[in-house]
Scaffold this motif. Structure first.
Motif, short mmCIF file in Angstrom:
data_model
loop_
_atom_site.label_atom_id
_atom_site.label_comp_id
_atom_site.label_asym_id
_atom_site.label_seq_id
_atom_site.Cartn_x
_atom_site.Cartn_y
_atom_site.Cartn_z
N UNK A 109 27.14 89.51 57.50
CA UNK A 109 26.33 88.48 56.88
C UNK A 109 25.41 87.83 57.89
N UNK A 110 25.07 86.57 57.63
CA UNK A 110 24.14 85.86 58.51
C UNK A 110 24.73 84.50 58.81
N UNK A 111 24.32 83.94 59.96
CA UNK A 111 24.63 82.54 60.20
C UNK A 111 23.32 81.84 60.59
N UNK A 112 23.07 80.74 59.95
CA UNK A 112 21.82 80.01 60.12
C UNK A 112 22.16 78.62 60.64
N UNK A 113 21.42 78.19 61.62
CA UNK A 113 21.60 76.82 62.10
C UNK A 113 20.30 76.06 61.87
N UNK A 114 20.40 74.91 61.26
CA UNK A 114 19.22 74.10 60.98
C UNK A 114 19.42 72.72 61.58
N UNK A 115 18.41 72.24 62.29
CA UNK A 115 18.51 70.90 62.86
C UNK A 115 17.17 70.20 62.70
N UNK A 116 17.19 68.87 62.92
CA UNK A 116 15.95 68.11 62.86
C UNK A 116 14.99 68.62 63.92
N UNK A 117 13.70 68.38 63.71
CA UNK A 117 12.68 68.88 64.63
C UNK A 117 12.80 68.18 65.99
#
Lengths: 252, 112
Positions: A109-117
């Motif tokens: 699968x995939x792992x995505x990391x999202x954070x503030x700019x």
């Protein structure tokens, strides 16, 4: 004598009339012809094909269940094989638990990391509107989850919170609440599924614009780390998943 | 009285017998029933005025019924509602006959 003769004739005649009337009235409920408009006709045709489909589906279900039953019956006569029955039942149960989400699963699968700019920390000249656009919102996560489901993800978790059919993604000030747990950025989203197609879907640039393309454009400029993984482990759902109001439908 | 008794017995016999005529003949039979009813009323009237003749009654009973049904059928084929003619004629005659029967009965009762 003459009056007597008349009475006989009148009696016979009225007897015949009575029979004729009954024959014509007919106390049986007759089939009534109904004239349908084109729309009603279409509806009826649709209903019929739907029912035919249902029947087909039920037949298939019946065949599958019947073959299972046959298998059980064959094995039941032999005591050593009864273990096999229990084993197959347990396999089925585990599969159902994994499908529902109360069992941990793993796969590619995939792992995505999202954070503030990072602009938030470097630039203190931003207007409120710009600041707002550089923050990860719950709506971003919701859209990402939807698009992951669209791309064929089979199991999803956000910061270890398994996404279930009852999972909420709510905004709570600086936090995002998922499964009653407050989470802060950065958000790690794991998903099991065809990683290539998920990547293509999330980064699409044509008529459909993938959510990750939107998040990484210069206006939002959020921190996004997208990685394709050979093995992604999605934990089980922690919490209470009982129905209080919903009841099972019988004869389904 | 005898007519009502006969009608009742006929209805019961019809229910017990339980035959249904095909639906497409139904309108013709309706007209025929009207003709038969007219004949029965005519017979009662004739009986009260003492000039009942069996041959006339029987020929009228079946002849009128057949003619009415035949006319209705013919009208259907030609596309003209001839059955209306039968309905009006027999309906009017039934009322006529009933009026005469009523008068005769009341006069009889008064003269007693």
């Amino acid at each position: 004598m003459k009056g007597y003769e008349t009475k006989i004739f009148v009696f016979i005649a009225s007897f015949i009339v009575g029979i004729l009337i009954v024959m014509n009235i007919s106390f049986k409920p007759t089939e009534q012809t109904k004239f349908l408009t084109a729309e009603e006709y279409m509806d009826a045709i649709n209903e019929r094909s739907k029912l035919a489909n249902d029947i087909n589906l039920l037949r298939q279900q019946y065949a599958a269940n019947y073959s299972k039953y046959q298998q059980y019956m064959e094995n039941a006569s032999n005591p050593s094989d009864s273990l096999k029955i229990i084993e197959s039942m347990e396999k089925e149960l585990a599969r159902n638990r994994a499908l529902v989400g109360i069992e941990a699963v793993e796969g590619q699968g995939v792992s995505i990391t999202i954070d503030d700019s990072i602009e938030l920390h470097l630039n203190n000249q931003l207007s409120d509107f710009e600041t707002n656009s550089k923050i990860v919102h719950n709506t971003d996560i919701i859209e990402l989850l939807y698009q992951l489901n669209l791309a064929g993800a089979e199991a999803i978790s956000v910061n270890g919170m398994r996404i279930m059919s009852n999972s909420e993604v709510a905004c709570a000030g600086p936090f995002i609440v998922i499964n009653d747990v407050k989470l802060t950025a950065p958000f790690h989203i794991d998903a099991i599924g065809n990683s290539q197609s998920i990547k293509e879907y999330l980064y699409a640039q044509d008529s459909h614009i993938g959510i990750l393309s939107t998040l990484t454009n210069p206006f939002r400029n959020l921190y996004v780390d997208f990685q394709i993984q050979e093995r992604v482990k999605i934990p089980a759902y922690i919490g209470n998943y009982d129905f209080k109001y919903a009841k099972e439908v019988k004869n389904n | 009285m005898i007519a009502i008794l006969g009608l009742l017995i006929g209805v019961i016999a019809g229910i017990l017998w339980d035959v249904n005529i095909p639906e497409k003949f139904s309108p013709y039979i309706s007209v025929a029933i009207l003709a038969c009813l007219d004949s029965v009323f005519g017979a009662i009237r004739a009986n009260l005025s003492n000039n009942f003749q069996a041959d006339i009654f029987i020929s009228g009973f079946f002849g009128n019924a057949a003619l009415a049904a035949g006319l209705a059928y013919l009208g259907d084929k030609l596309g003209i509602p001839i059955y209306i003619a039968a309905v009006i004629v027999f309906g009017g005659r039934i009322f006529n006959n009933f009026a005469i029967i009523r008068r005769l009965l009341i006069e009889k009762a008064k003269s007693r």
